[in-house]
Design a protein around this motif. Structure first.
Motif, PDB file in Angstrom:
ATOM      1  N   ILE A  21      -4.072 -26.287   7.035  1.00 11.47           N
ATOM      2  CA  ILE A  21      -3.959 -25.126   6.151  1.00 11.47           C
ATOM      3  C   ILE A  21      -5.279 -24.891   5.415  1.00 11.47           C
ATOM      4  O   ILE A  21      -5.741 -23.751   5.303  1.00 11.47           O
ATOM      5  CB  ILE A  21      -2.800 -25.329   5.151  1.00 11.47           C
ATOM      6  N   ALA A  22      -5.893 -25.962   4.925  1.00 13.10           N
ATOM      7  CA  ALA A  22      -7.180 -25.824   4.246  1.00 13.10           C
ATOM      8  C   ALA A  22      -8.236 -25.270   5.198  1.00 13.10           C
ATOM      9  O   ALA A  22      -9.033 -24.400   4.818  1.00 13.10           O
ATOM     10  CB  ALA A  22      -7.625 -27.180   3.698  1.00 13.10           C
ATOM     11  N   ARG A  23      -8.239 -25.768   6.429  1.00  9.72           N
ATOM     12  CA  ARG A  23      -9.204 -25.283   7.418  1.00  9.72           C
ATOM     13  C   ARG A  23      -8.993 -23.799   7.696  1.00  9.72           C
ATOM     14  O   ARG A  23      -9.946 -23.021   7.779  1.00  9.72           O
ATOM     15  CB  ARG A  23      -9.077 -26.099   8.691  1.00  9.72           C
ATOM     16  N   GLU A  24      -7.738 -23.386   7.828  1.00  7.30           N
ATOM     17  CA  GLU A  24      -7.422 -21.975   8.084  1.00  7.30           C
ATOM     18  C   GLU A  24      -7.837 -21.108   6.895  1.00  7.30           C
ATOM     19  O   GLU A  24      -8.285 -19.967   7.073  1.00  7.30           O
ATOM     20  CB  GLU A  24      -5.920 -21.817   8.340  1.00  7.30           C
ATOM     21  N   ALA A  25      -7.720 -21.655   5.688  1.00  9.82           N
ATOM     22  CA  ALA A  25      -8.075 -20.901   4.478  1.00  9.82           C
ATOM     23  C   ALA A  25      -9.577 -20.907   4.220  1.00  9.82           C
ATOM     24  O   ALA A  25     -10.060 -20.145   3.375  1.00  9.82           O
ATOM     25  CB  ALA A  25      -7.349 -21.480   3.272  1.00  9.82           C
ATOM     26  N   GLY A  26     -10.294 -21.772   4.925  1.00  7.50           N
ATOM     27  CA  GLY A  26     -11.736 -21.845   4.716  1.00  7.50           C
ATOM     28  C   GLY A  26     -12.123 -22.560   3.436  1.00  7.50           C
ATOM     29  O   GLY A  26     -13.148 -22.254   2.825  1.00  7.50           O
ATOM     30  N   VAL A  27     -11.266 -23.507   3.010  1.00  7.99           N
ATOM     31  CA  VAL A  27     -11.548 -24.279   1.802  1.00  7.99           C
ATOM     32  C   VAL A  27     -11.423 -25.754   2.125  1.00  7.99           C
ATOM     33  O   VAL A  27     -10.901 -26.143   3.171  1.00  7.99           O
ATOM     34  CB  VAL A  27     -10.586 -23.908   0.644  1.00  7.99           C
ATOM     35  N   SER A  28     -11.879 -26.593   1.220  1.00  6.52           N
ATOM     36  CA  SER A  28     -11.754 -28.037   1.416  1.00  6.52           C
ATOM     37  C   SER A  28     -10.348 -28.480   1.030  1.00  6.52           C
ATOM     38  O   SER A  28      -9.673 -27.816   0.222  1.00  6.52           O
ATOM     39  CB  SER A  28     -12.775 -28.773   0.548  1.00  6.52           C
ATOM     40  N   PRO A  29      -9.864 -29.611   1.598  1.00  5.27           N
ATOM     41  CA  PRO A  29      -8.555 -30.128   1.174  1.00  5.27           C
ATOM     42  C   PRO A  29      -8.482 -30.350  -0.332  1.00  5.27           C
ATOM     43  O   PRO A  29      -7.437 -30.122  -0.948  1.00  5.27           O
ATOM     44  CB  PRO A  29      -8.446 -31.447   1.948  1.00  5.27           C
ATOM     45  N   GLY A  30      -9.599 -30.774  -0.933  1.00  5.19           N
ATOM     46  CA  GLY A  30      -9.603 -30.986  -2.378  1.00  5.19           C
ATOM     47  C   GLY A  30      -9.335 -29.711  -3.145  1.00  5.19           C
ATOM     48  O   GLY A  30      -8.622 -29.714  -4.157  1.00  5.19           O
ATOM     49  N   THR A  31      -9.906 -28.604  -2.675  1.00  2.00           N
ATOM     50  CA  THR A  31      -9.662 -27.319  -3.327  1.00  2.00           C
ATOM     51  C   THR A  31      -8.194 -26.928  -3.188  1.00  2.00           C
ATOM     52  O   THR A  31      -7.576 -26.419  -4.135  1.00  2.00           O
ATOM     53  CB  THR A  31     -10.548 -26.230  -2.703  1.00  2.00           C
ATOM     54  N   LEU A  32      -7.630 -27.173  -2.019  1.00  2.00           N
ATOM     55  CA  LEU A  32      -6.214 -26.852  -1.793  1.00  2.00           C
ATOM     56  C   LEU A  32      -5.328 -27.648  -2.739  1.00  2.00           C
ATOM     57  O   LEU A  32      -4.369 -27.109  -3.315  1.00  2.00           O
ATOM     58  CB  LEU A  32      -5.843 -27.146  -0.336  1.00  2.00           C
ATOM     59  N   TYR A  33      -5.655 -28.923  -2.939  1.00  2.00           N
ATOM     60  CA  TYR A  33      -4.842 -29.781  -3.796  1.00  2.00           C
ATOM     61  C   TYR A  33      -4.920 -29.384  -5.266  1.00  2.00           C
ATOM     62  O   TYR A  33      -4.102 -29.825  -6.073  1.00  2.00           O
ATOM     63  CB  TYR A  33      -5.254 -31.246  -3.627  1.00  2.00           C
ATOM     64  N   GLN A  34      -5.898 -28.576  -5.621  1.00  2.00           N
ATOM     65  CA  GLN A  34      -5.958 -28.073  -6.997  1.00  2.00           C
ATOM     66  C   GLN A  34      -4.770 -27.162  -7.300  1.00  2.00           C
ATOM     67  O   GLN A  34      -4.364 -27.027  -8.460  1.00  2.00           O
ATOM     68  CB  GLN A  34      -7.259 -27.313  -7.221  1.00  2.00           C
ATOM     69  N   PHE A  35      -4.233 -26.554  -6.252  1.00  2.00           N
ATOM     70  CA  PHE A  35      -3.127 -25.611  -6.430  1.00  2.00           C
ATOM     71  C   PHE A  35      -1.789 -26.190  -5.974  1.00  2.00           C
ATOM     72  O   PHE A  35      -0.755 -25.912  -6.593  1.00  2.00           O
ATOM     73  CB  PHE A  35      -3.407 -24.324  -5.639  1.00  2.00           C
ATOM     74  N   PHE A  36      -1.811 -26.989  -4.913  1.00  2.00           N
ATOM     75  CA  PHE A  36      -0.571 -27.501  -4.339  1.00  2.00           C
ATOM     76  C   PHE A  36      -0.725 -28.993  -4.030  1.00  2.00           C
ATOM     77  O   PHE A  36      -1.657 -29.380  -3.323  1.00  2.00           O
ATOM     78  CB  PHE A  36      -0.210 -26.745  -3.058  1.00  2.00           C
ATOM     79  N   PRO A  37       0.192 -29.827  -4.517  1.00  2.00           N
ATOM     80  CA  PRO A  37       0.053 -31.272  -4.299  1.00  2.00           C
ATOM     81  C   PRO A  37       0.347 -31.709  -2.863  1.00  2.00           C
ATOM     82  O   PRO A  37      -0.119 -32.756  -2.426  1.00  2.00           O
ATOM     83  CB  PRO A  37       1.071 -31.874  -5.274  1.00  2.00           C
ATOM     84  N   ASN A  38       1.134 -30.907  -2.130  1.00  2.00           N
ATOM     85  CA  ASN A  38       1.495 -31.294  -0.772  1.00  2.00           C
ATOM     86  C   ASN A  38       1.973 -30.072   0.020  1.00  2.00           C
ATOM     87  O   ASN A  38       2.059 -28.960  -0.520  1.00  2.00           O
ATOM     88  CB  ASN A  38       2.583 -32.379  -0.776  1.00  2.00           C
ATOM     89  N   LYS A  39       2.297 -30.307   1.269  1.00  2.00           N
ATOM     90  CA  LYS A  39       2.713 -29.222   2.165  1.00  2.00           C
ATOM     91  C   LYS A  39       4.037 -28.600   1.719  1.00  2.00           C
ATOM     92  O   LYS A  39       4.211 -27.384   1.811  1.00  2.00           O
ATOM     93  CB  LYS A  39       2.845 -29.780   3.590  1.00  2.00           C
ATOM     94  N   GLU A  40       4.955 -29.428   1.239  1.00  2.00           N
ATOM     95  CA  GLU A  40       6.248 -28.886   0.810  1.00  2.00           C
ATOM     96  C   GLU A  40       6.087 -27.912  -0.348  1.00  2.00           C
ATOM     97  O   GLU A  40       6.753 -26.876  -0.395  1.00  2.00           O
ATOM     98  CB  GLU A  40       7.202 -30.012   0.410  1.00  2.00           C
ATOM     99  N   ALA A  41       5.200 -28.232  -1.279  1.00  2.00           N
ATOM    100  CA  ALA A  41       4.973 -27.339  -2.418  1.00  2.00           C
ATOM    101  C   ALA A  41       4.454 -25.985  -1.941  1.00  2.00           C
ATOM    102  O   ALA A  41       4.822 -24.938  -2.497  1.00  2.00           O
ATOM    103  CB  ALA A  41       3.985 -27.973  -3.392  1.00  2.00           C
ATOM    104  N   ILE A  42       3.619 -26.003  -0.923  1.00  2.00           N
ATOM    105  CA  ILE A  42       3.114 -24.745  -0.356  1.00  2.00           C
ATOM    106  C   ILE A  42       4.265 -23.954   0.251  1.00  2.00           C
ATOM    107  O   ILE A  42       4.395 -22.743   0.027  1.00  2.00           O
ATOM    108  CB  ILE A  42       2.037 -25.023   0.712  1.00  2.00           C
ATOM    109  N   ALA A  43       5.115 -24.640   1.024  1.00  2.00           N
ATOM    110  CA  ALA A  43       6.239 -23.969   1.681  1.00  2.00           C
ATOM    111  C   ALA A  43       7.215 -23.399   0.661  1.00  2.00           C
ATOM    112  O   ALA A  43       7.744 -22.290   0.839  1.00  2.00           O
ATOM    113  CB  ALA A  43       6.955 -24.931   2.624  1.00  2.00           C
ATOM    114  N   VAL A  44       7.460 -24.141  -0.417  1.00  2.00           N
ATOM    115  CA  VAL A  44       8.398 -23.681  -1.445  1.00  2.00           C
ATOM    116  C   VAL A  44       7.858 -22.426  -2.131  1.00  2.00           C
ATOM    117  O   VAL A  44       8.592 -21.456  -2.360  1.00  2.00           O
ATOM    118  CB  VAL A  44       8.661 -24.804  -2.466  1.00  2.00           C
TER     119      VAL A  44
END
Length: 219
Positions: free
Chosen positions: A43-66
């Protein structure tokens, strides 16, 4: 003074845009791989951001799905209000069915991740709960629509017809989303035809049960 008031709004808008980017990326990944096979790294790769940047908003994949599922279901509920308002009994059944189906098909074609996420075998627990509540609300809205065409029908019969109609729509939707262009249009028309053929004798007779049969209570 106006500048000070506008600053929080601008920050909020920037924050919303930053959240929307990974959500759009997650929608793409979930559609391609399914929920279970998807990863936060993908997901981070598709968004063009680092995993660390993604984790600033969502702690895990389930949180993103919710979060994604909640936004989609809110938008879908607004579609319900437009598509399944109680109808005018003078409206031809074919027109009422066609209008409702077109609105729902349009929503699902614009948001294919909705079907992938809500009807997949690996739907996250919190999303499943939200979807079950949404499904119950949808059955109720369909019942209200049917009652305008079948005012004398027993409630148990209306509920049964609503559930059957929703089941037919869901099965047909999977075929619709699997095709594109003219072939998709053909499947949409076949879905409308099937629903009208199912409902027409019931609406025309107020209930439409064959002679000798009685209604059975809905459990």
């Amino acid at each position: 003074m106006h500048q000070e008031k506008d600053q929080p709004r601008r920050r909020q808008a920037r924050g919303e845009r930053r959240i929307a980017q990974p959500l759009e990326a997650a929608a793409s990944v979930f559609c391609t791989t399914g929920y279970t096979a998807a990863s936060t790294h993908a997901i981070a790769r598709e968004a063009g951001v680092s995993p660390g940047t993604l984790y600033q908003f969502f702690p895990n994949k389930e949180a993103i799905a919710v979060e994604l599922g909640g936004r989609l279901m809110h938008e879908m509920q607004e579609t319900y209000g437009e598509a399944l308002a109680p109808g005018d009994p003078a409206t031809p059944l074919e027109q009422a069915v066609g209008t409702s189906v077109d609105r729902f098909i349009d929503f699902n074609c614009q948001h294919p991740v909705f079907f992938a996420l809500m009807h997949g075998p690996d739907i996250p627990g919190r999303v499943a709960e939200q979807h079950d509540a949404l499904h119950t609300a949808l059955v109720t809205r369909i019942e209200n629509l049917l009652r305008s065409f079948m005012p004398e029908a027993p409630q148990a019969a209306i509920t049964r017809v609503a559930r059957m109609g929703l089941g037919m729509y869901t099965a047909g939707l999977e075929l619709v989303l699997a095709h594109e262009g003219a072939e998709r249009d053909a499947y949409v028309q076949e879905l409308k035809n099937a629903l009208v053929r199912c409902l027409d004798p019931l609406v025309g007779a107020g209930l439409g049960l064959p002679e000798g049969l009685t209604t059975t209570p809905t459990p």
